[in-house]
Design an enzyme around this catalytic site. Structure first.
Site, PDB file in Angstrom:
ATOM      1  CE  LYS A  55      -3.956  -0.300   2.118  1.00 12.56           C
ATOM      2  NZ  LYS A  55      -4.831  -0.336   3.050  1.00 12.56           N
ATOM      3  NE  ARG A 125      -6.190   4.166   4.261  1.00 14.25           N
ATOM      4  CZ  ARG A 125      -7.297   3.789   3.706  1.00 14.25           C
ATOM      5  NH1 ARG A 125      -7.151   2.704   3.084  1.00 14.25           N
ATOM      6  NH2 ARG A 125      -8.407   4.614   3.352  1.00 14.25           N
ATOM      7  N   GLY A 134      -6.335 -10.721   8.136  1.00 11.93           N
ATOM      8  CA  GLY A 134      -5.818 -11.164   9.817  1.00 11.93           C
ATOM      9  C   GLY A 134      -5.149  -9.911  10.377  1.00 11.93           C
ATOM     10  CG  MET A 136      -5.448  -2.742  12.965  1.00 11.87           C
ATOM     11  SD  MET A 136      -4.526  -1.356  13.732  1.00 11.87           S
ATOM     12  CE  MET A 136      -4.751  -0.354  12.685  1.00 11.87           C
ATOM     13  NE  ARG A 369      -5.531  -4.203  -3.329  1.00 10.87           N
ATOM     14  CZ  ARG A 369      -5.991  -4.935  -2.299  1.00 10.87           C
ATOM     15  NH1 ARG A 369      -4.917  -5.201  -0.979  1.00 10.87           N
ATOM     16  NH2 ARG A 369      -7.323  -5.042  -2.021  1.00 10.87           N
ATOM     17  CG  HIS A 491      -3.704 -47.000  -9.201  1.00  7.00           C
ATOM     18  ND1 HIS A 491      -4.865 -47.207  -9.367  1.00  7.00           N
ATOM     19  CD2 HIS A 491      -2.966 -47.671 -10.073  1.00  7.00           C
ATOM     20  CE1 HIS A 491      -5.083 -47.804 -10.772  1.00  7.00           C
ATOM     21  NE2 HIS A 491      -3.805 -47.813 -11.183  1.00  7.00           N
ATOM     22  CB  SER A 882      13.578 -40.709 -18.439  1.00 10.57           C
ATOM     23  OG  SER A 882      12.027 -39.912 -18.083  1.00 10.57           O
ATOM     24  CB  CYS A 950       8.734 -39.399 -17.266  1.00 11.31           C
ATOM     25  SG  CYS A 950       9.445 -41.172 -16.570  1.00 11.31           S
ATOM     26  CE1 TYR A 970      11.620 -36.529 -21.383  1.00 15.17           C
ATOM     27  CE2 TYR A 970      13.541 -36.570 -22.504  1.00 15.17           C
ATOM     28  CZ  TYR A 970      12.502 -37.332 -21.820  1.00 15.17           C
ATOM     29  OH  TYR A 970      12.698 -38.418 -21.549  1.00 15.17           O
TER      30      TYR A 970
END
Lengths: 997, 997
Positions: A55, A125, A134, A136, A369, A491, A882, A950, A970
């Protein structure tokens, strides 16, 4: 005067509870040495979020951009941290700097704090780096007391406004700063409204409000034990202290824990000159996004409330205007605001979330913001902004959270329909959000029925205690999966993600009775055939139908545009100079077991298949019996094969060796006998028969996949799971045989004919013996992976033949194929060598038969720690590695995917013993270290080694970033996560690679 | 003449089968460039075993020492390898060098090869680096043909001797070099004996032998297809080629595979001038050890046969003299030989195995090599030689194979008794030699009966399909363990080794029927109570009793002397300069769960307890029911504990926080309710009740162990195994409930009263549910180790209290205690931190209660790869690391100890896929790399970190050497292996540490 106020503050503080005494009384001489704790808005800018909070940085940036921002300043997050560390005491010099900043605000505003004739009022603020519930929030009208109230009355010529402002201030201060219960203030206000027959707060007149103020002060005195503070500086000091204190409040700490925000960021405090939106109908307050945060449309989106302060919008007392309607109601303000909003968006080059107030026709900006948005909006805004020339393609790619993208591809519940389900009590339970998407259908408790109904075109949700490979045919026929048991890599979850099916797993709030074909939850029972609905993105389970909407990827033009840019970025030279790694970023491949998966993967932009699990093909209904036969005969058949082979070797040697000639007749006799035994063995017949039956089926599978993946590499993994996964359940057989045995006993006593039961028992017992013989204590660490191919070489041979024959067939048809054959669970280089020898011999044979050369790669999973630790050796026999990150994680942690989540892992994450579930987010320190070792040492031996991943992590953004950093070629993930990976890979490519570990 | 012979050879070879043509025909010009393939005896020495083989080096060394060795030379192992590589062709220059060497032999002996008047005869013997059966051994009398035969006859004036020599030569050459079946020669000889009514060979006269020679030649011609070679050089060439060829013969290859001898060593060939022990009664031949190889006594041990060649001794045709008896029979030869034997022993400073021949009163030495010996002899010889000043203590320590030492401590079968058992058909089956020692006793099939009979003083052998922790009480009461199933690290094997009990595991040749209380093997059935005998050192299983002998360690003075020297060496500064490692060698600690084990470990020289498994204490009969209660109540009780704890935190926070005050009443109410629920919960009562019952029992255990280990460190590991190991078997419960259910169904039909059955069913079903709820797919990777202590903190607290209270009690009694508390299965530093916090708080509390300070160490197992990979972090919270090499091996290979050996590991070792079973011999490349990483990185963070190992490998010599090399402070092994480790550690300390990996 500041000196006087400070002295007063010091005195009053002596009676206080000892909080926030800070360096206020520090001698002036040392002032120059103090750290800079306080920044005027004009001293800051948008890049100072760490120090000034979100802010504060926004207010500073707007001030610099000459937007109409009320005068004010920010106390830094460092001051908050220093105060927290000192048990609540302000750090040395902070209070003096605050007083000096107030002086400047007074000067700019032309008002004076606490001045009865021309009083300055401020808001206080909080503002951390990240917006955080949560903590102030805001205290308005600070600086009001009995004296300054008079000044406001005089200046505004509106006594009612003044009283109302004072009333609000006491209430906010009492509640937010001092912790008096809000409902006690509400009771007083409600009492007044009743007394004066006022419907709304605005109906109360000045006198009524005066009475309320008096009662509020009384309440404050009673609750806090001292008078409502009249000294504005004391008010300010307490408010600042309360903001600091709220940083370590329970809710704020909890929120940070859940959202993984470090505790050491601290919050800043913004002190801002008050402007009033409640000074009449020419005043008002509003919140707005510069674009629609739901759809991404480029139009202002928000609300405006006439004659109100910001809190009134939030409280929802009156229905606000849509911001678009302000155009008609107050075109001048609308146009001014629209201009400023656009200026801010252009300034930040990002969609903004703005707060503003109009005081007697004058517009003030109070906050800007970055605006939160849905996945859909994120994609549209990003692509629109590129079209508008506002941001680059690279920026657009970084603007979308990869995980959000999955939402755009999966069926979703219709919002209204889901809300209705919730309000009508149809919510049943909450499970793990194992695979995103929503599904509605008939609850079915066994895979066969699910498959049958699925074929009939019915929508089915398969409900199981947990799933096993034998359920796969039913899973594929369903619209969604619900299990009571199992974690995010169970699974059910893995198969569902792979198939793009919604799945809620580990839903321990339901009790599944598979035998009884029902489940109970929340006191209700759901029977086979009842409708249920599941949301795999949230883990929710509902009774009844909820309407779903299915997005069409082909029509998602914005997304496709964005992913196209992502691909361009991803495949730029983002790893130039990285040793032994490809220069460009990671390619995205997909895990796909069936042609339909491969086609889907390709549609979503996959550049190859990184994992085709051949054994999944074995589980299909018509194939499983053949596979079972093969398994049960394999042991004996292989033993006989081995015996013959060894004797053949011996005969050949004896023939070649002059001295051993004499043993030849004996050996030949033995060989003949062994060959006869082998020839006549029913096991050998069954085994080879089954292999022969499986060969064309497997070949057909591969033909389909190679066709779908034309021109692209396709990694096929040879059989991996422990064989008993294909066999009937040991426990079920135990129960069945026991039951039959006792029944026969009683039937005999009754004199009944038991011959049918006895036959049945004999069969079951035989199967039980076979299954028991293959039972393992820890099947994950047992006879599986390449160990199968080594101990039962015929399986490797059959699979190799199927792959190469399929490739030949397609080459014959002019299709360009690129098979890569992968050996699972290698731990020692000799295992790989063994399989390579076997495989190359068979491949050569097939190619000779077919008269076609097929180029193929040969490689291995890196999924045991030992394979990674000896990668330099293993790479000598591999064209590619892999990483099987699921198994590698399992072994590295000694934590089984099947048990750990239920047993302790989820609790570990909850209790912060582990930062993340390592089966979801790759553990860089342990598993990642092994991966890096494998890649680096493997490429040292074999510089052209292709390296990929993988496991499940191949589709998780943070893990993908790591894969990029260690130089993988990859990542391979389930088809539905391909777009996620394309985006995450691009973002990784845009992150500079430091020389980290 | 050589030229002529060579030319002849060349010609004859052209008709040959093309073998061994080598470089024989190479132009003489290139001769100088050829490698040296042939060494005269005087050119070699004892250190050239690699090149000359063991026999060649011995002959060379004896020649250098001026012993009477017949003239000769050695063709090198390199020549053999070159020949093998060339498919049997001799390498370039070798044949020429052989011919030249023959010239020198002719010169030295004054005879000529092939000379009809004064012929030189030679023997051709193979000789690899290691003595190796299965290879071609010896051809004697080479050089004989029809012409030279005349010369021999003339020179010896003994036609019969000449014919006999020729007869022997044809037979040996035909059989050994050319592969003619031996029995065909035997038949001819037997025929002659029959014809001439001769009882023995020596009864045949010259003419009879002439006939035999003629028939042998005929046989040779028929079998080989050409005449028996008359050219001595062709004989030599063929014989050398046959020796080379035998190196790759099947039996030799098999032998090397089994004994892990590399294939690339090759064999040398020795060509030695013939001397004849069969020239009359003043001739003879003998073999002898310089000391008794069975007992180690310092006296000649061997045999002598008058008027015989070496082969006659081996063939056992006549009974030879004991060498000691030669003293009387032929004192001159005896004294001369004794002198030479002693000279050789002193020369080699090692017990020698000698071969010699006496030709007409003249002694010739034909072989010297290090003699094989029993464990007992090895120890005695080593210590005696130190006493004699022959070798140093360090050399003595290196002379004994550490694994042999175990034999000296375990009960052994009496040799005669075992032989008798074998010959009377009592051998039943062969299993794995899982834990050494012999035992004889009643076969008992359940642990309870075993325990009962054991208490009654009966000798019992527990026979199980496989054992589980619930069997431990029965195992400890037994004299030995026999299982059908499980490998070298199966439960049975591990427990047996720990307890010093003989164990034969994985004996798949028997079929155990636990229900029927019997097993079958080799067509016989052994019932409960029948006597059986097992040899855990060999894996043999016998029916009936075999007498055993138990060695007494206290009386093993030689061994104790040797181990004392080993200790001195081990604890020298053998690792000086090794970074961050202790300067001295490894200490030897022991794994011991009970005071009796600890006392035994100490007796065997342990310097500490490296692993005391607390959970083994839980399995004892009277404790198990308490433990089961605890486990079944733990989940619910812990949940209630957690709820109360969290609410208490919330209340405390609300009290301290002004703003949250308003929530206080609500929170207090909730807390009161939760406390009430907890107070009234039967699970909480059971759980805490059980913990309270276990506390004094555990404390008592620790008191006993601390007492036994006074002054020495004692590492106690907190509970580790998956809890369901303590519960009844899931499968048994399934069977029981099924049976009861069906019974009740039929009983109801019959109208019988089922109330008792129904109660039973309900109980069983409840237990089944509980057990099923805790069942895990892969328990090794599930809820165990520190995961138990983290999810059920009360268990850690109870165990900590028991340890500290026990330590306090002993300190009170003036006993010096050094507890080290160890957390198992840590994978992430936070797990260790969590347990450390919990434990330290409780320890502090107990010490405050007791008013005593106890110094203790806190540490962790390194048994997950991740712990090793992040050791730098983990070491921040650990005073010590102890490698759990069993689990670490399991995870690194992804191979479960329970399944791998049966499933594939033994086959892997057999097929050379793996060099060793990694559960027996530490895998240096994979597991070892992790260990090294852990030690090095752990000590980087925490330089005083104590590092040890407590897995099975801690007692295995090769693994101990590795532990020394990576700088461990200690190895810990089962008590009976402590002497092994003391010796192996000393040997490691004597091996220089290169800068290897």
């Amino acid at each position: 005067m500041a000196k006087q106020v400070a002295a007063k503050a010091k005195k009053s503080v002596a009676n206080d509870r000892g909080r926030h005494l800070g360096g206020k009384a520090a001698p002036a001489a040392k002032k120059s040495a103090a750290k800079k704790w306080v920044y005027q808005f004009k001293e800051g800018n948008k890049d100072m979020r760490d120090l000034l909070g979100g802010k504060g940085a926004g207010l500073a940036e707007m001030t610099r951009a000459k937007l109409p921002v009320p005068a004010g300043f920010t106390i830094t997050t460092e001051a908050c941290n220093a105060s927290t560390a000192a048990g609540g005491k302000f750090p040395k010099g902070m209070w003096e700097q605050t007083l000096a900043a107030m002086k400047k605000v007074e000067k700019e505003s032309g008002k004076k704090f606490g001045d009865p004739t021309n009083p300055l009022l401020v808001s206080v603020r909080s503002g951390a780096k990240f917006s955080m519930p949560g903590m102030m929030d805001t205290v308005l009208n600070l600086g009001l007391n009995s004296e300054t109230l008079q000044g406001i009355e005089a200046l505004t010529k509106n006594p009612r406004f003044a009283q109302d402002a004072y009333r609000r201030f006491i209430q906010m201060f009492g509640r937010i700063v001092m912790g008096v219960e809000g409902k006690k203030f509400d009771a007083i206000l409600d009492g007044a409204k009743e007394k004066y027959h006022a419907k709304q707060d605005t109906d109360l007149d000045t006198n009524a409000l005066k009475e309320v103020v008096a009662k509020y002060k009384e309440l404050y005195q009673n609750e806090i034990g001292e008078e409502f503070p009249q000294d504005p500086y004391k008010q300010l000091e307490l408010a600042i202290g309360a903001v600091f204190g709220s940083w370590m409040g329970k809710r704020a700490v909890d929120y940070r824990r859940i959202n993984k925000i470090p505790d050491n960021l601290g919050t800043a405090v913004n002190v801002v000159t008050m402007v009033f939106g409640n000074m009449g109908d020419d005043s008002g307050t509003g919140v707005a996004f510069t674009r629609d945060p739901g759809t991404g449309e480029n139009e202002l989106f928000g609300e405006y409330l006439t004659n109100a302060q910001g809190e009134d919008v939030v409280a929802g007392i009156r229905t606000p205007l849509k911001i678009a309607d302000l155009k008609d109601k107050n075109p001048q303000v609308y146009e001014e605001f629209r201009g400023l909003a656009q200026q801010m968006e252009e300034h930040y080059r990002e969609m903004q979330d703005l707060e503003f107030t109009v005081e007697r026709g004058k517009l003030y900006m109070l906050q800007t913001r970055t605006g939160k948005r849905t996945a859909r909006a994120a994609v549209k805004i990003a692509t629109d902004m590129v079209a508008e020339g506002l941001i680059s393609k690279a920026e657009a790619v970084q603007r979308v959270e990869p995980n959000q993208v999955v939402q755009l591809l999966m069926p979703q519940f219709d919002d209204n329909s889901k809300t209705q389900a919730k309000t009508t009590g149809n919510f049943l339970a909450q499970g793990l959000n194992a695979s995103p998407g929503a599904a509605t259908g008939l609850a079915i408790f066994d895979p066969d029925t699910a498959e049958q109904l699925g074929r009939e075109g019915k929508s089915v949700i398969l409900v199981r205690y947990e799933t096993s490979p034998e359920d796969v045919h039913g899973m594929y026929a369903s619209k969604g999966i619900l299990t009571q048991h199992g974690g995010a890599t169970s699974h059910a979850a893995v198969v569902a993600r792979g198939a793009g099916l919604p799945c809620v797993a580990g839903c321990e709030g339901i009790r599944v009775d598979e035998g009884g074909k029902c489940f109970s939850a929340d006191g209700r029972q759901i029977n086979q055939g009842d409708y249920i609905s599941i949301d795999g993105g949230t883990g929710e389970v509902f009774a009844g139908e909820i309407q779903t909407i299915l997005p069409d990827y082909d029509k998602a033009t914005d997304l496709k545009l964005l992913l196209g840019w992502a691909d361009d970025i991803r495949l730029q030279k983002s790893r130039k100079g990285m040793k032994n790694a490809p220069e460009v970023g990671v390619q995205v491949w997909a895990n796909a077991d069936y042609p339909r998966d491969a086609r889907m993967a390709r549609k979503f932009g996959a550049q190859g298949i990184g994992l085709c699990r051949t054994e999944h093909m074995f589980f299909e209904t018509e194939r499983l019996p053949i596979v079972q036969k093969m398994i049960l005969a394999a042991g004996q058949a292989t033993a006989l094969d081995t015996a013959v082979m060894r004797l053949k070797d011996a005969v050949a040697k004896a023939r070649a060796d002059e001295k051993a000639k004499k043993d030849l007749p004996d050996l030949e006799e033995k060989l003949a006998a062994a060959e006869k035994q082998r020839r006549e063995s029913p096991d050998v017949a069954t085994y080879y028969g089954a292999l022969e039956q499986l060969l064309p089926i497997q070949r057909g599978d591969f033909v389909g996949i190679f066709e779908a993946m034309e021109e692209l590499p396709t990694v096929i993994r040879l059989i991996d799971p422990p064989l008993h996964e294909f066999l009937p359940s040991h426990e079920e057989l135990l129960v069945q045989t026991t039951e039959l045995r006792v029944r026969i006993e009683y039937m005999k006593k009754e004199g009944a004919n038991t011959s049918s039961e006895e036959t049945q028992l004999k069969e079951k017992e035989e199967m039980l013996r076979a299954v028991a013989g293959m039972k393992e204590a820890n099947p994950m660490l047992g006879l599986r992976g390449c160990r199968l191919g080594i101990t039962m070489p015929q399986i490797t041979i059959m699979q190799t033949r199927a792959i190469i024959e399929a490739a030949c067939e397609l080459k014959n048809r002019g299709v360009d194929v690129h098979p890569e054959i992968m050996i699972p669970l290698v731990g020692h280089v000799n295992e790989l060598k063994n399989q390579r020898d076997l495989l190359e011999a068979e491949a050569k044979k097939v190619m000779a038969e077919q008269g076609i050369e097929v180029e193929y790669k040969f490689g291995t999973m890196i999924e045991t720690p030992r394979a990674a630790l000896t990668a330099g050796q293993v790479a000598q026999y591999a064209d590619f590695f892999s990483t099987g990150s699921n198994d590698l994680t399992q072994c590295t942690f000694a934590a089984s995917r099947d048990d750990a989540e239920k047993g302790f892992l989820l609790k570990y994450v909850e209790d912060k013993v582990l930062p993340d579930n390592p089966f979801q987010v790759l553990d860089r320190e342990g598993v990642g270290r092994l991966m890096r070792m494998a890649v680096e040492e493997g490429r040292k031996t074999n510089p052209t080694l292709e390296c990929g991943i993988c496991g499940e992590h191949g589709g998780e953004p943070s893990s993908i970033e790591f894969c990029h950093r260690i130089g993988l070629n990859y990542v391979s993930c389930s088809p539905f996560r391909v777009p996620v990976a394309r985006l995450a890979g691009a973002q990784a490519a845009l992150t500079p690679i430091a020389k980290d570990k």
